[in-house]
Design a protein around this motif. Sequence first.
Motif, PDB file in Angstrom:
ATOM      1  N   VAL A 102       0.848  -1.197   0.000  1.00 19.16           N
ATOM      2  CA  VAL A 102       0.000   0.000   0.000  1.00 19.16           C
ATOM      3  C   VAL A 102       0.887   1.251   0.000  1.00 19.16           C
ATOM      4  O   VAL A 102       0.684   2.179  -0.795  1.00 19.16           O
ATOM      5  N   GLU A 103       1.894   1.285   0.867  1.00 22.22           N
ATOM      6  CA  GLU A 103       2.823   2.414   0.927  1.00 22.22           C
ATOM      7  C   GLU A 103       3.569   2.565  -0.391  1.00 22.22           C
ATOM      8  O   GLU A 103       3.787   3.689  -0.867  1.00 22.22           O
ATOM      9  N   TRP A 104       3.977   1.453  -0.987  1.00 18.98           N
ATOM     10  CA  TRP A 104       4.698   1.488  -2.257  1.00 18.98           C
ATOM     11  C   TRP A 104       3.830   2.148  -3.333  1.00 18.98           C
ATOM     12  O   TRP A 104       4.309   3.002  -4.082  1.00 18.98           O
ATOM     13  N   ARG A 106       1.317   4.237  -2.894  1.00 21.41           N
ATOM     14  CA  ARG A 106       1.189   5.667  -2.587  1.00 21.41           C
ATOM     15  C   ARG A 106       2.414   6.429  -3.081  1.00 21.41           C
ATOM     16  O   ARG A 106       2.302   7.491  -3.700  1.00 21.41           O
ATOM     17  N   GLY A 107       3.582   5.889  -2.774  1.00 21.09           N
ATOM     18  CA  GLY A 107       4.817   6.519  -3.218  1.00 21.09           C
ATOM     19  C   GLY A 107       4.908   6.569  -4.736  1.00 21.09           C
ATOM     20  O   GLY A 107       5.298   7.587  -5.319  1.00 21.09           O
ATOM     21  N   PHE A 108       4.530   5.487  -5.385  1.00 17.32           N
ATOM     22  CA  PHE A 108       4.571   5.425  -6.848  1.00 17.32           C
ATOM     23  C   PHE A 108       3.727   6.532  -7.461  1.00 17.32           C
ATOM     24  O   PHE A 108       4.177   7.251  -8.358  1.00 17.32           O
ATOM     25  N   LEU A 109       2.508   6.678  -6.976  1.00 15.58           N
ATOM     26  CA  LEU A 109       1.616   7.712  -7.506  1.00 15.58           C
ATOM     27  C   LEU A 109       2.187   9.110  -7.274  1.00 15.58           C
ATOM     28  O   LEU A 109       2.098   9.979  -8.150  1.00 15.58           O
ATOM     29  N   GLY A 110       2.795   9.325  -6.122  1.00 13.23           N
ATOM     30  CA  GLY A 110       3.434  10.612  -5.855  1.00 13.23           C
ATOM     31  C   GLY A 110       4.598  10.872  -6.790  1.00 13.23           C
ATOM     32  O   GLY A 110       4.767  11.987  -7.298  1.00 13.23           O
ATOM     33  N   GLY A 111       5.402   9.848  -7.037  1.00 11.01           N
ATOM     34  CA  GLY A 111       6.531   9.990  -7.963  1.00 11.01           C
ATOM     35  C   GLY A 111       6.078  10.283  -9.377  1.00 11.01           C
ATOM     36  O   GLY A 111       6.654  11.124 -10.066  1.00 11.01           O
ATOM     37  N   ASP A 134      -6.322   1.867 -10.603  1.00  6.66           N
ATOM     38  CA  ASP A 134      -6.187   0.670  -9.765  1.00  6.66           C
ATOM     39  C   ASP A 134      -5.104   0.853  -8.702  1.00  6.66           C
ATOM     40  O   ASP A 134      -5.273   0.427  -7.554  1.00  6.66           O
ATOM     41  N   PHE A 135      -3.992   1.506  -9.062  1.00  9.47           N
ATOM     42  CA  PHE A 135      -2.949   1.789  -8.080  1.00  9.47           C
ATOM     43  C   PHE A 135      -3.493   2.716  -6.990  1.00  9.47           C
ATOM     44  O   PHE A 135      -3.159   2.560  -5.819  1.00  9.47           O
ATOM     45  N   SER A 136      -4.334   3.665  -7.383  1.00  2.36           N
ATOM     46  CA  SER A 136      -4.955   4.565  -6.402  1.00  2.36           C
ATOM     47  C   SER A 136      -5.844   3.793  -5.439  1.00  2.36           C
ATOM     48  O   SER A 136      -5.858   4.066  -4.238  1.00  2.36           O
ATOM     49  N   THR A 137      -6.562   2.822  -5.970  1.00  3.93           N
ATOM     50  CA  THR A 137      -7.415   1.982  -5.127  1.00  3.93           C
ATOM     51  C   THR A 137      -6.572   1.182  -4.138  1.00  3.93           C
ATOM     52  O   THR A 137      -6.896   1.106  -2.944  1.00  3.93           O
ATOM     53  N   ILE A 138      -5.473   0.605  -4.623  1.00 10.33           N
ATOM     54  CA  ILE A 138      -4.577  -0.153  -3.739  1.00 10.33           C
ATOM     55  C   ILE A 138      -4.000   0.775  -2.679  1.00 10.33           C
ATOM     56  O   ILE A 138      -3.946   0.440  -1.487  1.00 10.33           O
ATOM     57  N   ALA A 139      -3.582   1.972  -3.091  1.00 11.20           N
ATOM     58  CA  ALA A 139      -2.966   2.925  -2.169  1.00 11.20           C
ATOM     59  C   ALA A 139      -3.924   3.368  -1.066  1.00 11.20           C
ATOM     60  O   ALA A 139      -3.493   3.764   0.011  1.00 11.20           O
ATOM     61  N   GLU A 157      -1.006 -12.135  -6.070  1.00 14.55           N
ATOM     62  CA  GLU A 157      -1.707 -11.698  -7.284  1.00 14.55           C
ATOM     63  C   GLU A 157      -1.696 -10.175  -7.420  1.00 14.55           C
ATOM     64  O   GLU A 157      -1.476  -9.641  -8.508  1.00 14.55           O
ATOM     65  N   VAL A 158      -1.926  -9.473  -6.325  1.00 14.39           N
ATOM     66  CA  VAL A 158      -1.907  -8.010  -6.372  1.00 14.39           C
ATOM     67  C   VAL A 158      -0.488  -7.520  -6.687  1.00 14.39           C
ATOM     68  O   VAL A 158      -0.300  -6.602  -7.491  1.00 14.39           O
ATOM     69  N   LEU A 159       0.501  -8.140  -6.085  1.00 18.10           N
ATOM     70  CA  LEU A 159       1.887  -7.774  -6.344  1.00 18.10           C
ATOM     71  C   LEU A 159       2.246  -7.979  -7.818  1.00 18.10           C
ATOM     72  O   LEU A 159       2.892  -7.134  -8.433  1.00 18.10           O
TER      73      LEU A 159
END
Length: 191
Positions: A102-104, A106-111, A134-139, A157-159
């Motif tokens: 989840v943290e990863w 969040r960081g990805f979207l910020g980057g 989908d990344f936003s949903t995971i975050a 699977e999510v990974l």
Amino acid sequence: MTASRISHRDLADTLVRLRAGVSASDLHGSLTGYLCAGGKTTAEAWPSALELDAGYSGELIDDAFPLLFRHCREQLDDSELGFEPLLPGDDVALSERAEALVEWCRGFLGGVGLASGKQSSNELSEDAREIVQDFSTIAASSFDYGDDDEDETALIEVLEFVRVGVLLLHGELAPAPVRAGNGAATSRRLH
């Protein structure tokens, strides 16, 4: 690929020592998102490019930061698609690994946001917009746990979805590298 890589544990320990105020997963996600979206920086300057707000004084003189940058860059450019988010190992509790993912994200979207600046999400393909959503949903997720085997399978699977999503976004957003020698660009499109 380079034989020496930084582990999640080593990066986490370095960040605690530097009082950087960011988790290892979040930081790797931020760097990956920044590079994935075509952000330009160097192994020495990337913490500034990512606006890393650290609680320590002085310059970053730690080997972990350039090593993390080179490792991330190599993985994104790997022709064999060997990218993996930097997360805790299987010896860590499932709940901690899920929170790190989840943290990863969040960081990805910020980057991605830092690299793309004012670029409109409408400039992305439909597939890329869906991956970002989908990344936003995971975050924004908070996980419940019940059956260890089912939960472990779900996390795997999510990974894998995140791993492939990063590669697809990188293929669309980042400029293709130039081949040494002939100057011809290589394609990063995966589909």
